[in-house]
Design a protein around this motif. Structure first.
Motif, short mmCIF file in Angstrom:
data_model
loop_
_atom_site.label_atom_id
_atom_site.label_comp_id
_atom_site.label_asym_id
_atom_site.label_seq_id
_atom_site.Cartn_x
_atom_site.Cartn_y
_atom_site.Cartn_z
N SER A 248 0.84 -1.20 0.00
CA SER A 248 0.00 0.00 0.00
C SER A 248 0.86 1.24 0.00
O SER A 248 2.06 1.20 0.33
N PHE A 249 0.24 2.36 -0.38
CA PHE A 249 0.92 3.65 -0.45
C PHE A 249 0.06 4.73 0.17
O PHE A 249 -1.16 4.77 -0.05
N ASP A 250 0.69 5.61 0.93
CA ASP A 250 0.03 6.80 1.47
C ASP A 250 0.47 8.00 0.63
O ASP A 250 1.65 8.13 0.30
N GLY A 251 -0.44 8.90 0.36
CA GLY A 251 -0.09 10.10 -0.37
C GLY A 251 -0.93 10.28 -1.60
O GLY A 251 -2.15 10.27 -1.52
N SER A 252 -0.30 10.40 -2.77
CA SER A 252 -0.95 10.47 -4.09
C SER A 252 -0.50 11.66 -4.91
O SER A 252 -1.03 11.90 -5.99
N LYS A 253 0.49 12.42 -4.45
CA LYS A 253 0.92 13.62 -5.15
C LYS A 253 1.61 13.34 -6.48
O LYS A 253 1.20 13.82 -7.53
N ARG A 254 2.65 12.58 -6.46
CA ARG A 254 3.63 12.52 -7.54
C ARG A 254 3.10 11.73 -8.75
O ARG A 254 2.83 10.53 -8.68
N PHE A 255 2.96 12.39 -9.90
CA PHE A 255 2.56 11.71 -11.13
C PHE A 255 3.50 10.53 -11.43
O PHE A 255 3.06 9.45 -11.81
N ALA A 256 4.81 10.76 -11.28
CA ALA A 256 5.78 9.73 -11.60
C ALA A 256 5.57 8.48 -10.76
O ALA A 256 5.76 7.35 -11.24
N MET A 257 5.17 8.65 -9.51
CA MET A 257 4.99 7.48 -8.65
C MET A 257 3.73 6.71 -9.02
O MET A 257 3.72 5.47 -8.95
N TRP A 258 2.67 7.41 -9.42
CA TRP A 258 1.50 6.70 -9.93
C TRP A 258 1.92 5.78 -11.08
O TRP A 258 1.57 4.59 -11.13
N LEU A 259 2.65 6.33 -12.04
CA LEU A 259 3.01 5.57 -13.23
C LEU A 259 4.03 4.49 -12.93
O LEU A 259 3.99 3.39 -13.51
N ASP A 260 4.95 4.76 -12.02
CA ASP A 260 5.96 3.76 -11.65
C ASP A 260 5.31 2.56 -10.95
O ASP A 260 5.65 1.41 -11.24
N THR A 261 4.41 2.83 -10.01
CA THR A 261 3.76 1.73 -9.29
C THR A 261 2.88 0.91 -10.23
O THR A 261 2.90 -0.34 -10.19
N LEU A 262 2.12 1.58 -11.09
CA LEU A 262 1.28 0.86 -12.03
C LEU A 262 2.13 0.05 -13.00
O LEU A 262 1.81 -1.11 -13.32
N GLY A 263 3.22 0.64 -13.46
CA GLY A 263 4.10 -0.07 -14.39
C GLY A 263 4.71 -1.31 -13.77
O GLY A 263 4.82 -2.35 -14.42
N PHE A 264 5.10 -1.22 -12.50
CA PHE A 264 5.69 -2.38 -11.85
C PHE A 264 4.65 -3.50 -11.70
O PHE A 264 4.96 -4.68 -11.90
N ALA A 265 3.41 -3.15 -11.35
CA ALA A 265 2.37 -4.17 -11.20
C ALA A 265 2.12 -4.88 -12.53
O ALA A 265 1.95 -6.11 -12.57
N ARG A 266 2.09 -4.12 -13.62
CA ARG A 266 1.91 -4.75 -14.94
C ARG A 266 3.06 -5.70 -15.24
O ARG A 266 2.86 -6.82 -15.73
N LYS A 267 4.27 -5.24 -14.96
CA LYS A 267 5.47 -6.05 -15.23
C LYS A 267 5.46 -7.33 -14.42
O LYS A 267 5.76 -8.42 -14.95
N LEU A 268 5.12 -7.24 -13.14
CA LEU A 268 5.13 -8.44 -12.29
C LEU A 268 4.13 -9.46 -12.80
O LEU A 268 4.42 -10.66 -12.85
N GLU A 269 2.95 -9.01 -13.22
CA GLU A 269 1.95 -9.95 -13.71
C GLU A 269 2.38 -10.56 -15.04
O GLU A 269 2.18 -11.76 -15.28
N ARG A 270 2.98 -9.74 -15.92
CA ARG A 270 3.46 -10.29 -17.20
C ARG A 270 4.50 -11.38 -16.97
O ARG A 270 4.50 -12.41 -17.64
N GLU A 271 5.40 -11.15 -16.04
CA GLU A 271 6.54 -12.05 -15.87
C GLU A 271 6.24 -13.26 -14.99
O GLU A 271 6.91 -14.29 -15.12
N THR A 272 5.26 -13.13 -14.08
CA THR A 272 5.00 -14.23 -13.14
C THR A 272 3.59 -14.79 -13.24
O THR A 272 3.32 -15.86 -12.66
N GLY A 273 2.68 -14.07 -13.92
CA GLY A 273 1.29 -14.50 -13.97
C GLY A 273 0.51 -14.18 -12.71
O GLY A 273 -0.65 -14.56 -12.60
N LYS A 274 1.13 -13.46 -11.77
CA LYS A 274 0.47 -13.15 -10.51
C LYS A 274 -0.01 -11.69 -10.50
O LYS A 274 0.82 -10.78 -10.54
#
Length: 435
Positions: free
Chosen positions: A51-77
């Motif tokens: 989980s994350f507290d906050g919500s300010k940084r555009f870059a962090m929104w995109l970084d977190t979403l990008g990592f979740a997509r990557k993890l699912e692509r690579e592991t199926g989870k």
């Protein structure tokens, strides 16, 4: 992804927490109100929540979403975060903000882009939860004070966040992200598929299908015309430039958003927030009375020793689940980035502690859920965010040791909402039906 230098916002927030605590004569952090759940977690995969507290940084929104997509692509989870947002970041008119004043939006356009990024997170299966409007300590607040803050939070969220709407191909119809029509190839705002497509070397993936070239930005380096900076008043740290969402939005003959971006609420279903984390982890009985009256499913304000989630079995907060941030014997502190930062912990130390906690939760504590709570602030140049990513990757791979042996073969990554509203109720019902 562009990584900004560490800011001092949460250091100031921690100082404010200390001052508030002194003024309120705070004792050592209270224990959770609930009782440990007796659910047989060992019969199910280990549930790891991020989980994350906050919500300010555009870059962090995109970084977190990008990592979740990557993890699912690579592991199926699938990895579903819980984002505890402060609506001060979405409302340029809000007063009395306890976060650094430079962190609140300066324009309606900035707030509109942030709403779109938050909606994108919902579209991808993540959860949005309540971290209040202003991030003020409510440890001494009355029921009325909590109710006023939480009502204000809900009024803004329910007017701007909606249950996803998808087309015949299963694609979300809003927000509608488009490259900047005036941008030449490789320039900020132009369409891209990889960093190499951009002269500045940064391609931001707003969705799986839409990428745009970007640059860093702040008060000294504004975005080019047509792009919006996530943090336009910062003077040293930087955020990123992205195009605003396109309007109008129509679907099946109905207008969902008009040409100015105003939602047509008769044609949309407001998103329902059911989870809470208190600023500074400052909670009291009044908070739980208010959350319970609003039908909240869970709270994640306490910090407590590694063990099962806790069920609130009496007033206040009857029926709610508590997911405390975890303390584990031998670890530097509980599983939150600013806690590590305040004690001088390194990213490597956090990663080691987190891996040990995964082993303990899986092998020694009957697979009780384990959680991490971080912020949109990049402490130590992003070391803690990288430690979280490494921990999630390690768990998805089965917690393999140096010899390749797997120590947590079955792991899932739900949001707190999924855990509180779907998984635990079904498991408890199954356990109750056994002779």
């Amino acid at each position: 992804m562009l990584v900004a230098p560490v800011r001092s916002r949460l250091t100031r927030m921690s100082l404010l927490a200390v001052l508030v605590c002194v003024a309120a004569s705070c004792k050592k952090r209270d224990a959770p109100f609930g009782e440990p759940m007796e659910t047989d977690f060992g019969a199910h995969p280990l549930q790891v929540t991020a989980s994350f507290d906050g919500s300010k940084r555009f870059a962090m929104w995109l970084d977190t979403l990008g990592f979740a997509r990557k993890l699912e692509r690579e592991t199926g989870k699938p990895l579903h975060y819980t984002y505890f947002i402060n609506t001060a970041y979405y409302d340029p008119t809000v007063q009395g903000v306890a976060i650094d004043p430079l962190d609140v939006p300066t324009t309606a356009e900035e707030a509109r882009v942030r709403w779109a990024l938050t909606q994108q997170a919902l579209n991808e299966g993540h959860e949005v939860a309540n971290h209040t409007v202003r991030h003020a300590s409510g440890q001494t607040w009355t029921d009325d004070a909590w109710r006023k803050e939480i009502d204000e939070f809900h009024a803004l969220v329910e007017a701007n966040l909606f249950e996803p709407v998808v087309d015949a191909k299963g694609k979300a119809v809003f927000p509608k992200w488009e490259p900047l029509k005036t941008a030449a190839a490789g320039q900020p705002g132009a369409r891209c598929g990889a960093d190499a497509d951009c002269q500045g070397g940064t391609c931001l993936h707003l969705t799986e299908d839409v990428g745009v070239c970007s640059t860093t930005c702040n008060a000294n380096t504004p975005c080019v015309a047509g792009l919006v900076c996530g943090s336009p008043t910062w003077t040293t740290a930087t955020d990123v430039c992205i195009p605003p969402p396109a309007f109008p939005i129509e679907h099946e003959g109905k207008v969902l958003f008009d040409a100015e971006g105003k939602p047509q609420r008769d044609n949309l279903r407001p998103y329902r927030v059911v989870g809470f984390r208190a600023p500074f982890l400052h909670f009291n009985s009044a908070l739980y009375r208010v959350l319970s009256a609003r039908g909240y499913a869970y709270d994640s304000s306490p910090s407590w020793k590694l063990g099962p989630p806790r069920r609130m079995t009496k007033e206040p907060g009857l029926g709610m689940v508590q997911f405390p941030l975890m303390w584990m014997k031998g670890a530097l502190t509980y599983s939150m980035d600013d806690a590590y930062n305040s004690k001088g912990g390194t990213g490597a130390q956090m990663e080691e502690d987190y891996q040990k906690a995964l082993h303990a939760a899986y092998e020694d504590f009957g697979r009780v859920p384990w959680n991490m709570g971080h912020h949109f602030a990049l402490f130590r140049g992003g070391d803690y965010w990288r430690a979280m990513q490494k921990t999630l990757t390690y768990a998805a791979a089965g917690c393999r040791d140096e010899k390749g042996a797997r120590h947590c073969q079955e792991v899932e990554f739900p949001s707190f909402r999924e855990l509180a509203e779907k998984k635990i109720p079904s498991w408890d019902a199954t356990a109750a039906s056994k002779p």
